[in-house]
Structure formats: C-alpha cells, structure tokens
Design a protein around this motif. Sequence first.
Motif, PDB file in Angstrom:
ATOM      1  N   LEU A   4       0.775  -1.159  -0.019  1.00  0.00           N
ATOM      2  CA  LEU A   4      -0.096  -0.139  -0.006  1.00  0.00           C
ATOM      3  C   LEU A   4       1.135   1.281  -0.030  1.00  0.00           C
ATOM      4  O   LEU A   4       0.373   2.328  -0.472  1.00  0.00           O
ATOM      5  CB  LEU A   4      -1.015  -0.064   1.209  1.00  0.00           C
ATOM      6  CG  LEU A   4      -2.070  -0.848   1.312  1.00  0.00           C
ATOM      7  CD1 LEU A   4      -2.785  -0.603   2.432  1.00  0.00           C
ATOM      8  CD2 LEU A   4      -3.058  -0.665  -0.084  1.00  0.00           C
ATOM      9  N   GLY A   5       1.988   1.160   0.437  1.00  0.00           N
ATOM     10  CA  GLY A   5       2.664   2.337   0.821  1.00  0.00           C
ATOM     11  C   GLY A   5       2.360   3.016   1.915  1.00  0.00           C
ATOM     12  O   GLY A   5       1.410   3.074   2.401  1.00  0.00           O
ATOM     13  N   GLY A   6       3.546   3.620   2.727  1.00  0.00           N
ATOM     14  CA  GLY A   6       3.045   4.183   4.107  1.00  0.00           C
ATOM     15  C   GLY A   6       4.070   3.985   5.034  1.00  0.00           C
ATOM     16  O   GLY A   6       5.241   3.317   4.656  1.00  0.00           O
ATOM     17  N   LEU A  18      -2.589  16.245  13.714  1.00  0.00           N
ATOM     18  CA  LEU A  18      -1.331  15.996  12.825  1.00  0.00           C
ATOM     19  C   LEU A  18      -2.084  16.052  11.447  1.00  0.00           C
ATOM     20  O   LEU A  18      -1.026  16.128  10.522  1.00  0.00           O
ATOM     21  CB  LEU A  18      -0.463  15.055  13.180  1.00  0.00           C
ATOM     22  CG  LEU A  18       0.261  14.981  14.397  1.00  0.00           C
ATOM     23  CD1 LEU A  18       1.057  13.996  14.844  1.00  0.00           C
ATOM     24  CD2 LEU A  18       0.865  16.137  14.746  1.00  0.00           C
ATOM     25  N   ALA A  19      -3.272  15.896  11.097  1.00  0.00           N
ATOM     26  CA  ALA A  19      -3.839  15.529  10.061  1.00  0.00           C
ATOM     27  C   ALA A  19      -3.100  14.581   8.968  1.00  0.00           C
ATOM     28  O   ALA A  19      -2.481  14.984   7.878  1.00  0.00           O
ATOM     29  CB  ALA A  19      -3.974  16.890   9.508  1.00  0.00           C
ATOM     30  N   LEU A  20      -2.805  13.456   9.262  1.00  0.00           N
ATOM     31  CA  LEU A  20      -2.008  12.168   8.697  1.00  0.00           C
ATOM     32  C   LEU A  20      -2.957  11.522   7.662  1.00  0.00           C
ATOM     33  O   LEU A  20      -2.326  10.815   6.804  1.00  0.00           O
ATOM     34  CB  LEU A  20      -1.322  11.359   9.562  1.00  0.00           C
ATOM     35  CG  LEU A  20      -0.364  12.035  10.559  1.00  0.00           C
ATOM     36  CD1 LEU A  20      -0.045  11.018  11.568  1.00  0.00           C
ATOM     37  CD2 LEU A  20       0.730  12.722   9.791  1.00  0.00           C
ATOM     38  N   GLY A  21      -3.889  11.835   7.616  1.00  0.00           N
ATOM     39  CA  GLY A  21      -4.886  11.254   6.542  1.00  0.00           C
ATOM     40  C   GLY A  21      -5.420   9.650   7.428  1.00  0.00           C
ATOM     41  O   GLY A  21      -5.626   9.728   8.381  1.00  0.00           O
ATOM     42  N   ILE A  23       0.239   4.394   8.985  1.00  0.00           N
ATOM     43  CA  ILE A  23       0.183   5.730   8.364  1.00  0.00           C
ATOM     44  C   ILE A  23       0.195   5.570   6.990  1.00  0.00           C
ATOM     45  O   ILE A  23       0.948   5.224   6.307  1.00  0.00           O
ATOM     46  CB  ILE A  23       0.971   6.754   8.855  1.00  0.00           C
ATOM     47  CG1 ILE A  23       0.978   6.857  10.421  1.00  0.00           C
ATOM     48  CG2 ILE A  23       0.651   8.241   8.292  1.00  0.00           C
ATOM     49  CD1 ILE A  23       1.959   7.714  11.165  1.00  0.00           C
ATOM     50  N   GLN A  24      -1.070   6.056   6.289  1.00  0.00           N
ATOM     51  CA  GLN A  24      -0.841   6.048   4.889  1.00  0.00           C
ATOM     52  C   GLN A  24       0.249   6.994   4.217  1.00  0.00           C
ATOM     53  O   GLN A  24       0.750   7.666   4.736  1.00  0.00           O
ATOM     54  CB  GLN A  24      -2.374   6.411   3.928  1.00  0.00           C
ATOM     55  CG  GLN A  24      -2.564   8.019   4.380  1.00  0.00           C
ATOM     56  CD  GLN A  24      -3.738   8.384   3.632  1.00  0.00           C
ATOM     57  OE1 GLN A  24      -4.582   7.559   3.314  1.00  0.00           O
ATOM     58  NE2 GLN A  24      -3.732   9.662   3.289  1.00  0.00           N
ATOM     59  N   ALA A  25       0.560   6.476   2.861  1.00  0.00           N
ATOM     60  CA  ALA A  25       1.543   7.287   2.107  1.00  0.00           C
ATOM     61  C   ALA A  25       0.925   8.782   1.903  1.00  0.00           C
ATOM     62  O   ALA A  25      -0.242   8.932   1.719  1.00  0.00           O
ATOM     63  CB  ALA A  25       1.936   6.499   0.940  1.00  0.00           C
ATOM     64  N   SER A  83       7.554   8.766   0.771  1.00  0.00           N
ATOM     65  CA  SER A  83       7.137   8.197   2.090  1.00  0.00           C
ATOM     66  C   SER A  83       7.009   9.442   3.369  1.00  0.00           C
ATOM     67  O   SER A  83       6.994  10.559   3.165  1.00  0.00           O
ATOM     68  CB  SER A  83       8.120   7.194   2.700  1.00  0.00           C
ATOM     69  OG  SER A  83       9.506   7.949   2.620  1.00  0.00           O
ATOM     70  N   VAL A  84       6.450   8.533   4.535  1.00  0.00           N
ATOM     71  CA  VAL A  84       6.201   9.495   5.420  1.00  0.00           C
ATOM     72  C   VAL A  84       7.693  10.208   5.966  1.00  0.00           C
ATOM     73  O   VAL A  84       8.653   9.697   6.236  1.00  0.00           O
ATOM     74  CB  VAL A  84       5.609   8.840   6.612  1.00  0.00           C
ATOM     75  CG1 VAL A  84       5.300   9.826   7.824  1.00  0.00           C
ATOM     76  CG2 VAL A  84       4.194   8.466   6.275  1.00  0.00           C
ATOM     77  N   THR A  85       7.778  11.535   6.149  1.00  0.00           N
ATOM     78  CA  THR A  85       9.080  12.161   6.325  1.00  0.00           C
ATOM     79  C   THR A  85       9.266  11.804   7.734  1.00  0.00           C
ATOM     80  O   THR A  85       8.526  11.699   8.914  1.00  0.00           O
ATOM     81  CB  THR A  85       9.072  13.736   6.345  1.00  0.00           C
ATOM     82  OG1 THR A  85       8.072  14.164   7.132  1.00  0.00           O
ATOM     83  CG2 THR A  85       8.532  14.048   4.957  1.00  0.00           C
TER      84      THR A  85
END
Length: 321
Positions: free
Chosen positions: A48-50, A73-76, A99-101, A107-109
């Motif tokens: 899925l990526g993330g 944090l509004a990460l989706g 956490i989704q991409a 990627s998540v920083t």
Amino acid sequence: MRLRLVPDETHWDFMKWRHWTFGASVIAMVASLIIWAVMGLNFGIDFLGGTTIRTESTQAVDVGAYRAALDPLALGDVTITEVFDPTFGPDENVAQIRIQAQEGAESVTPETIAAVEAALQQVDPSLTFPSVESVGPKVSGELIMTALIAVGASLAAILFYIWLRFEWQFSVGAIAALIHDVVLTVGVFSLLQIRFDLATIAAILTIIGYSINDTVVIFDRLRENLIKFKKTPLIEVMNRSVNETLSRTLMTSGTTILALVALIALGGDVIRGFVFAILWGVVVGTYSSVYVAKNVVLMLGVERDPKKPSDAGTQFADIDA
C-alpha cells in the motif's frame, strides 16, 4: 524400533470419492475468488505504501487516546491496532500504527514520524518505538508487480519441468493443484483479513515448492507402477501409488506441521501470518496432491501401450531429477 503412522501395506480406495473431492475443490476455489473480490485483501505497508510504527509500553494500550493525540497532525488514513500475543508478559503492551503514504511524497518524512512519536509519548511517557517501516507508493507498486512475476515464473518453471520429467497430462495436473493451493491461500487470507505482505508472498512460494515436491513423489511412484502394471486400470494404479507413498507423505507433513504449530504458538505476532500461510499450505498441498493433481491426470488419461518397451509411459523417463 521405528515409528509407524500407517501399516506397511494399505489398500485404501482414495479415488473412490474423486468426484466429490474434485467438486468440493472447484467450489472452494470459486468461493475464494468471490471472497477475494468482495472483501479484498488486508494489504500491508509493502503493497500500500506508507509507514508502520510499532509501539511498546508497560501501560495498557488506549486506542482512543492514541487516535485523539494523532488527529491534530492531519495524517489522513491512520490505523491503530493492539497486538495480542500469548508470549507477551503482563507489562508488554504492543500496538501497531499504520499511516498511509502522504500525497506527493515518496514516504512519511522523518519529521512527521518524530511528531507522531512525540504526540504518543504525551499520552504515555513509557512508550518506546522498537521498529518503524516506510515504503513509498512507487516502490509498493513495483513490489506488487515483482511478486506477481515471481509467482507466475515459478508456476511456469514447474509446468515445464513436470512436462519434461513426466508427460503433459502430469504437468497440467500439477499446475492445477498449485493454482488450487494459491487461490485457497489467498481466499483464507481475505476471509480472515490477515495482513498480506511480502512475507506472505514468500510463504506462497514456499507452499508451491512444498506442494510440488509431494506431488512429484507420488507422480514418480505412479510412473513406476504404470510401467509395472500395464494392463491394470489407471485408477487402480493411482490408488496403489498413493498407498505406497502414504507413510512418507504423513511423516513429512506431520513433522512439518509440528514445527509450524510451535512457531505459531511461540514465535510471536511478527511472523504469525507467514507461519499460518505455510501451515495452511501444507494441509491443502497434501490434499491437492491426491485429489486435484491425480484427478486431472485421471480425467486426461495417460497413453499406455502394452506392446511398447518397458520404458513407455513417459516421454522422458530416462531423465534424472
């Protein structure tokens, strides 16, 4: 002294229920495909990526508090699950945060991961983060394609090998059994919503190898018996071949299952999906070697001419494995 799971000679009629077992296998495959289409697979971060963050704490996991801390944090799409394992002690409380991409990012920083960890530690200062895994959307797409190629290439190689080693009817039967095993494995993963990731692909490849090994052992004995008993009906030769290899099949499957059950019970949650896939594959692979592969060969028939020399009954009988 030696251990005997079955008598030295058995005469069980395995092919007696061939119509029922083959029909049940077809129904199970169709049901697996329907479940897969309706419920989908619980893909891991690999596909899925993330980012997946694993947390450990001496305090009980509070999923609601964790989610409330991450909302600002509004990460989706964020998934928080508590991990249960019988091997954990009373002060081992483990959670997994997925956490989704992020849109427009590979990627998540690291800054976002640091912010997530800081927000969670405000809820529980004893939290530690033993592992963080990140996969970008582009990489996850490549992994899906690579996984499909790996499974397809293994099936194609086995198809060619069995055709070369035996006859084309045996090759079709072996591939039918392997497809049966793979489809049922994917179906049970979809039904139970077990995480499906690269480890599961590795387990499926292992299942293919195990299943074809069991099938080849029975095929090899079947080929020998086809040479010996040229006038005996094919179905009786098949029954004889399965009976003659039954002890080996049960010993191999039984010892493998014992090891896998120990791993499921004591190996921890990280490898549980991988081990479950192999355990399931051993069971269905043993079944399909008899009731799928042999059924297909029986339906297709094998060329048998009593006037031919004693090496008849296979196109490449003189090729060593």
